[in-house]
Design a protein around this motif. Structure first.
Motif, PDB file in Angstrom:
ATOM      1  N   SER A 322       0.866  -1.130   0.020  1.00  0.00           N
ATOM      2  CA  SER A 322       0.067  -0.051  -0.056  1.00  0.00           C
ATOM      3  C   SER A 322       1.146   1.360   0.070  1.00  0.00           C
ATOM      4  O   SER A 322       0.369   2.226  -0.224  1.00  0.00           O
ATOM      5  CB  SER A 322      -0.828   0.015   1.183  1.00  0.00           C
ATOM      6  OG  SER A 322       0.062   0.000   2.532  1.00  0.00           O
ATOM      7  N   GLU A 329       3.602   3.467   9.776  1.00  0.00           N
ATOM      8  CA  GLU A 329       2.824   3.695   8.537  1.00  0.00           C
ATOM      9  C   GLU A 329       1.642   2.600   8.207  1.00  0.00           C
ATOM     10  O   GLU A 329       0.608   2.677   8.074  1.00  0.00           O
ATOM     11  CB  GLU A 329       3.665   4.089   7.349  1.00  0.00           C
ATOM     12  CG  GLU A 329       4.351   5.302   7.775  1.00  0.00           C
ATOM     13  CD  GLU A 329       5.038   6.158   6.274  1.00  0.00           C
ATOM     14  OE1 GLU A 329       4.547   5.419   5.277  1.00  0.00           O
ATOM     15  OE2 GLU A 329       5.789   6.759   6.323  1.00  0.00           O
ATOM     16  N   GLN A 333      -2.115   2.791   8.350  1.00  0.00           N
ATOM     17  CA  GLN A 333      -3.018   2.475   7.211  1.00  0.00           C
ATOM     18  C   GLN A 333      -4.020   1.450   7.736  1.00  0.00           C
ATOM     19  O   GLN A 333      -5.312   1.888   7.291  1.00  0.00           O
ATOM     20  CB  GLN A 333      -2.211   2.081   6.092  1.00  0.00           C
ATOM     21  CG  GLN A 333      -1.152   3.403   5.535  1.00  0.00           C
ATOM     22  CD  GLN A 333      -0.583   2.487   4.235  1.00  0.00           C
ATOM     23  OE1 GLN A 333      -0.462   1.224   4.441  1.00  0.00           O
ATOM     24  NE2 GLN A 333       0.283   3.285   3.766  1.00  0.00           N
ATOM     25  N   TYR A 352      -7.498  -1.302   2.465  1.00  0.00           N
ATOM     26  CA  TYR A 352      -6.967  -0.150   2.202  1.00  0.00           C
ATOM     27  C   TYR A 352      -6.917   0.000   0.671  1.00  0.00           C
ATOM     28  O   TYR A 352      -6.769  -0.779  -0.132  1.00  0.00           O
ATOM     29  CB  TYR A 352      -5.379   0.038   2.539  1.00  0.00           C
ATOM     30  CG  TYR A 352      -4.758   1.254   2.302  1.00  0.00           C
ATOM     31  CD1 TYR A 352      -5.064   2.145   3.744  1.00  0.00           C
ATOM     32  CD2 TYR A 352      -3.887   1.846   1.379  1.00  0.00           C
ATOM     33  CE1 TYR A 352      -4.502   3.554   3.633  1.00  0.00           C
ATOM     34  CE2 TYR A 352      -3.474   2.951   1.425  1.00  0.00           C
ATOM     35  CZ  TYR A 352      -3.690   4.039   2.571  1.00  0.00           C
ATOM     36  OH  TYR A 352      -3.198   5.229   2.466  1.00  0.00           O
ATOM     37  N   ALA A 357      -7.299   6.233   1.630  1.00  0.00           N
ATOM     38  CA  ALA A 357      -6.232   6.999   1.667  1.00  0.00           C
ATOM     39  C   ALA A 357      -6.685   8.363   1.801  1.00  0.00           C
ATOM     40  O   ALA A 357      -6.138   9.247   2.402  1.00  0.00           O
ATOM     41  CB  ALA A 357      -5.411   6.684   0.769  1.00  0.00           C
TER      42      ALA A 357
END
Length: 366
Positions: A322, A329, A333, A352, A357
């Motif tokens: 991703s 991170e 996410q 995701y 996002a």
């Protein structure tokens, strides 16, 4: 004994009987008695016949057994105060049986003769000595089945060995206890006491390792974030004891589901994080759906009203493709996916993607 004044016409002594000597005149004068030579041996030994009668016992063996010198000849070796084994199992009996078997059946498989064996002996003062016994047959003599039985006092050595073994055993136990204490301490530090899952601190330590392994091996790595739906309402309506029971039930279900598959951590409050090494996004999503369905069938009884509480979870799923640059991170996410699952009505799985996002969430979205 063969003395310098031996009369050849006198009754033959044990040595002449044993070796079948007819003493010639040139042996009438012997400068040193053979018996004295044998008595100077530092190792104790008997010479016995085929009926285990003692033909000779040197001074060293008399000192070991605590019997006056010269008092053993003529006695049966079995009549001494051996503390262990039946006579037929004593090494001189076994050696004689073996020797006779080999003579009558030379092709048979021999039993080892000459190996040292330990026996316990009680002296007249009731002290006990641990003796190392070795039996050897003497062949070619006028008296059949003659054996030399050497005796070494192993009491001090064996006592020291036993003490060392005991010391080593205590050291091993101490190390095992220390290892167990360290393991218990490690669990206290890294395990959540309520759910049995690993805690947030453990995730902080393991996360970087999992990320590095995935990077080094170019292998998939997925992350899931779970949140128990309406958990605050459970605490408010049924009390914290019921809330704790819900956490225990969900934690147990997750641990069983992910055993040997992933690593599960209680992230905080009613949130759980699962790391799945070697699983890509599609595989992780499939697992998440199965877990969601399993949890939705859990029934938890209220600790106060005995009502049945239906439990559901919302799940966010992401893998390292991703675009995450580190484990932090990746978890962030997965957490955004979890927010989206809450926004979408709870009790669902969100993976995701661009929609997640670009989305903006508030804490109230939970």
């Amino acid at each position: 004994m063969i003395r310098s004044t031996v009369d050849p016409s006198a009754k033959p002594n044990w040595l002449s009987k044993l070796f079948g000597w007819a003493l010639p005149k040139r042996f009438v004068a012997v400068p040193v008695e053979l018996g004295e030579v044998l008595d100077r041996f530092p190792e104790g030994f008997f010479i016995v016949d085929g009926r285990f009668n003692i033909l000779f016992a040197n001074e060293a063996i008399c000192n070991i057994l605590g019997i006056p010198h010269g008092h053993l000849e003529g006695q049966s070796l079995d009549s001494l105060k051996w503390c262990s084994s039946m006579p037929r199992n004593r090494p001189w009996h076994e050696a004689l049986r073996t020797a006779r078997s080999q003579r009558h059946n030379p092709e048979g498989v021999p039993i080892a003769v000459g190996d040292e064996q330990l026996m316990l002996y009680e002296r007249s003062d009731q002290s006990r000595r641990l003796l190392a016994i070795t039996v050897r047959e003497i062949t070619g003599l006028s008296i059949p089945d003659v054996m030399v039985i050497s005796v070494r006092d192993a009491t001090v050595v064996e006592t020291y060995r036993a003490e060392m073994e005991d010391l080593l055993a205590r050291v091993r136990r101490s190390r095992e206890e220390a290892h167990q204490s360290n393991e218990e301490l490690r669990q206290l530090v890294t395990q959540d006491a309520l759910t049995g899952c690993c805690n947030r601190r453990s995730l902080d330590e393991r996360g970087d390792i999992l990320w590095q392994n995935s990077t080094t091996d170019a292998a998939p790595l997925s992350c899931m974030m779970f949140d128990i739906d309406h958990f605050k309402s459970v605490n408010d309506e049924y009390g914290h004891a019921t809330g704790d029971e819900v956490l225990r039930c969900v934690g147990t279900s997750l641990r069983h589901t992910f055993e040997n598959v992933g690593e599960i951590y209680r992230y905080g409050g009613e949130e759980f994080c699962v790391m799945l090494p070697a699983y890509d996004l599609n595989a992780a999503r499939s697992i998440a759906e199965k877990v969601r369905s399993t949890v939705s069938h859990l029934s938890v009884h209220s600790a106060t009203t005995n009502e049945v509480i239906q439990v559901t979870v919302s799940i966010g799923v992401v893998d390292r493709d991703s675009g995450a640059k580190n484990i932090g991170e990746l978890i962030h996410q997965a957490d955004k996916c979890l927010y989206m699952a809450k926004r979408n009505g709870r009790n669902c799985v969100v993976t995701y993607g661009p929609e997640v996002a670009s989305a903006r969430f508030r804490s109230s979205d939970r």
